[in-house]
Design an enzyme around this catalytic site. Structure first.
Site, PDB file in Angstrom:
ATOM      1  N   GLU A   1       0.798  -1.110   0.076  1.00 32.75           N
ATOM      2  CA  GLU A   1       0.110  -0.101   0.060  1.00 32.75           C
ATOM      3  C   GLU A   1       0.851   1.282   0.033  1.00 32.75           C
ATOM      4  OE1 GLU A   1      -0.366  -2.693   1.903  1.00 32.75           O
ATOM      5  OE2 GLU A   1      -2.390  -3.370   1.204  1.00 32.75           O
TER       6      GLU A   1
ATOM      7  N   HIS B   1     -12.028  -5.190   7.990  1.00 35.47           N
ATOM      8  CA  HIS B   1     -12.771  -5.008   6.863  1.00 35.47           C
ATOM      9  C   HIS B   1     -13.859  -4.038   7.072  1.00 35.47           C
ATOM     10  CE1 HIS B   1      -9.874  -7.944   5.606  1.00 35.47           C
ATOM     11  NE2 HIS B   1     -10.379  -7.905   4.190  1.00 35.47           N
TER      12      HIS B   1
END
Lengths: 368, 326
Positions: free
Chosen positions: B60, B129
């Site tokens: 990322e 999540h």
């Protein structure tokens, strides 16, 4: 399922052209024009003297914390000098000389360390990122710039600088990995100056070299004598040529030494002994290049004196101009400049509030 | 006009901007061949090629750091981080550089990039999540923080985000990705960043929400009207930063009551900022304390218990009635 050896055939090169006494290996000596050699020498000398002056200004309280670069003149200038103006550079924070070579003004350098945001300005014709303090984070920007160059099909390359400590950061590994995967035209130049503040290289990595880390990412690494400007220049020119011709990235490890403090807030006597520093003093990059140029007949003794005097005057001029600028700058509302393309109504109100508070502060201070 | 889900509407925005502007690039994990794990970038690699729809290594910080370089060079990268719970890997690239390069370079460079990430709970997902941590970005000067609440505004805001000269963090409420369809015009449509919209008119209480809380808030407003005769005025923030409180403050001066709804944790959450603004701008008009309906200040639970964690229309109805009763 038998066990079988997987053989790696990679090998690394170590490059040294000018030994510590200034003797040149003529088989490796690059053919560079005399005026270019003199320019390099003069910039190295400038870098050293400017560093000394900055240290002095810091001790006098005229600038804030400053990271000296003495000892690393060859390892940063040799690399930056191989770039074209249209190439990009993403420095860390000890590449002040490379930045000045690329066109950063002395005034901006001084202003920055004197605490003026304006000093971060990048001159119109200079394709460099401003210095980056978070260690290794800038390596990824160089990769992104190089990916964009590849997409735009320009013949340019990006070069990024970082230290040995930076090779422990995740961003360094992500940058090398992206560069390898996308074959980005980027050159990674490690200033292996042996120390990350108080932490020696041996505590950063068990790798024998930093250059070998490139192998894991599928592209070449090379180790050079970072105090030998001819070696650094040659390795950089070769890596740049590779990148320009579409052959992808290179990692260059420059073996050098941080002769001074990490920053002016540091005291190296706490963690390293003077004997090591003495050894590296004998490997000084400027002295050996000077010997080489004298032997080669490119430089005369009188010329070095002339350079010293010119540089002294230039630096004095730079200091005076920057201190004059400091008197003109400093309007507090300027801190709100360049935050966004446009200030939101909320920020406009905060700017008004700041100005009013500042006015009241000054009034109170004046009235005691 | 076609009736599109939010996923399709975002895809439309990306496709049209890429057609119009060859500076627009997509990069992220699985955004190319796979079309993104939620299919937001579905099919775009077939139209624009792997040069512009870039499947990156799984890193990322690498994605965002490279996007910053691209943006500084003059491209308009849109990166996808697969879930907002993984944006912490790249947080320092946003905070240290995307948010600061304009200032650090004194205007020489700017970072016109968009970071897209699905956020929020209620979808029975794994750990990491379901979080709603938009305040990290809203708290960071130099960034803009945008959260749409439906297909049509997600498309219009995405177009504006891509064209914005500053870095925009664009959180997509994943619970709404396919929750409902809306008419989305093929013709260009944009919405200004930094401007909340009134999505329901009412005179009794002001309700402020955004993202996946908007449908719940509208449901609650219906119930309050039908069962209790309470008229709720609902605002959709759309942009958390910069936050413009003008319309909300005006509304509270009229209603005298306010409730803020978000699934983000309560303490130091967006509600705290809105309440502070109301204290500053509408204190003397308030007839009761402002109420918050929010996620609790705990680690987001695994999904067996998430129903008890997430705000819902019933909690909103109760909060509105309590503030009106006090």
């Amino acid at each position: 399922m038998p066990k079988k050896p997987l053989l790696f055939t990679h090998q690394l090169e170590y490059l040294s052209i000018l030994d510590e006494n200034g003797n040149v290996d003529q088989t490796l000596e690059p053919e560079l024009p005399e005026d270019f050699l003199l320019k390099l020498y003069r910039y190295m000398l400038f870098g050293r003297r400017f560093d000394e002056r900055m240290l002095n200004l810091q001790r006098q309280g005229r600038i804030g914390t400053f990271p000296p670069l003495t000892g690393q003149e060859a390892s940063q200038l040799g690399a930056a000098a191989a770039l074209k103006p249209s190439d990009w550079m993403a420095p860390a924070f000890r590449e002040g000389l490379a930045e000045i070579w690329r066109g950063k003004s002395m005034e901006n350098t001084i202003l920055y360390y004197a605490g003026y945001d304006e000093g971060g300005a990048v001159e119109e014709d200079r394709n460099d990122l401003p210095l980056a303090i978070p260690v290794s984070s800038q390596t990824l920007h160089a990769v992104g710039i190089a990916m964009a160059m590849k997409y735009r099909q320009t013949p340019d390359v990006a070069m990024t600088f970082f230290g040995d400590g930076a090779t422990s950061e995740g961003d360094f590994h992500e940058a090398l990995n992206f560069a390898g995967v996308f074959q980005a035209p980027v050159i990674f130049v490690c200033q292996n100056n042996q120390w990350a503040i108080s932490t020696p290289l041996s505590k950063q990595t068990r790798s024998e070299t930093i250059a070998q880390k490139a192998i894991g990412y599928g592209f070449p690494g090379v180790q050079v004598d970072g105090n030998d400007i001819l070696a650094v220049y040659s390795a950089s020119a070769q890596a740049i040529e590779r990148a320009r011709s579409g052959e992808g990235p290179t990692l260059i490890e420059c073996l050098t030494y941080r002769m001074g403090l990490h920053t002016t807030a540091d005291d190296p006597t706490k963690y390293r002994n003077n004997e090591d520093v003495k050894v590296w003093e004998s490997r000084d990059p400027i002295r050996r290049f000077q010997t080489y140029l004298l032997n080669k007949g490119v430089l005369a003794e009188e010329k070095t004196q002339q350079y010293e005097e010119e540089i002294k005057a230039e630096i004095q001029g730079g200091v005076e101009r920057s201190e004059k600028l400091m008197n003109e700058l400093g309007a507090p509302e300027d801190m709100f400049a360049h935050q966004y393309a446009e200030l939101s109504p909320h920020l406009l109100r905060q700017r008004e509030e700041m100005l009013e508070q500042w006015r009241l502060d000054q009034k109170e201070e004046k009235n005691g | 006009m076609a009736k599109l889900t939010m996923v399709q509407a975002l895809n439309l925005a990306l496709r049209q901007e890429m057609e119009k502007d060859d500076r627009v690039m997509l990069l992220g994990e699985d955004v190319g061949v796979d079309g993104g794990v939620f299919r937001v970038t579905d099919g775009l690699i077939d139209i624009f090629g792997a040069e512009r729809v870039i499947d990156t290594p799984l890193a990322e910080s690498g994605i965002v750091g490279a996007a910053i370089g691209m943006a500084v060079y003059g491209l308009r990268p849109v990166c996808e981080i697969q879930f907002s719970g993984f944006t912490y890997f790249n947080f320092h690239q946003l905070e240290s550089h995307a948010a600061r390069l304009r200032h650090r370079s004194q205007g020489k460079y700017h970072v016109p990039m968009v970071l897209r990430a699905p956020y929020g709970g209620g979808v029975r997902a794994l750990e990491h999540h379901s979080e709603s941590r938009e305040v990290y970005y809203a708290h960071t000067p130099g960034l803009k923080m945008v959260i749409p609440s439906g297909p049509r505004n997600s498309r219009a805001l995405m177009v504006s985000a891509i064209r914005d000269p500053d870095p925009v963090i664009f959180f997509e409420p994943k619970a709404l990705y396919r929750a409902f369809r809306e008419e989305v015009p093929e013709e260009e449509e944009t919405l200004p960043l930094g401007v909340p919209v009134k999505v329901r008119e009412g005179g009794d209480v002001t309700l402020v929400a955004y993202g996946a809380m908007i449908p719940l808030s509208l449901d609650a407003a219906e119930v309050l009207k039908a069962k209790h005769g309470i008229e709720v005025e609902v605002f959709d923030l759309l942009t958390l930063s910069p936050l413009d409180d003008t319309l909300i403050t005006e509304s509270v001066r009229k209603t005298g009551h306010a409730v803020v709804v978000h699934e983000a944790h309560r303490s130091f959450g967006p509600g705290a900022e809105i309440m502070a603004r109301l204290m500053e701008e509408a204190f003397f008009y308030l007839e009761a304390p402002v109420k918050r309906v929010t996620g609790y200040d705990i680690v987001y639970p695994l999904f067996a218990r998430e129903k008890a964690y997430m705000p819902n229309a019933m909690r909103i109805v109760r909060a509105v009635r309590e503030t009106l009763a006090s």
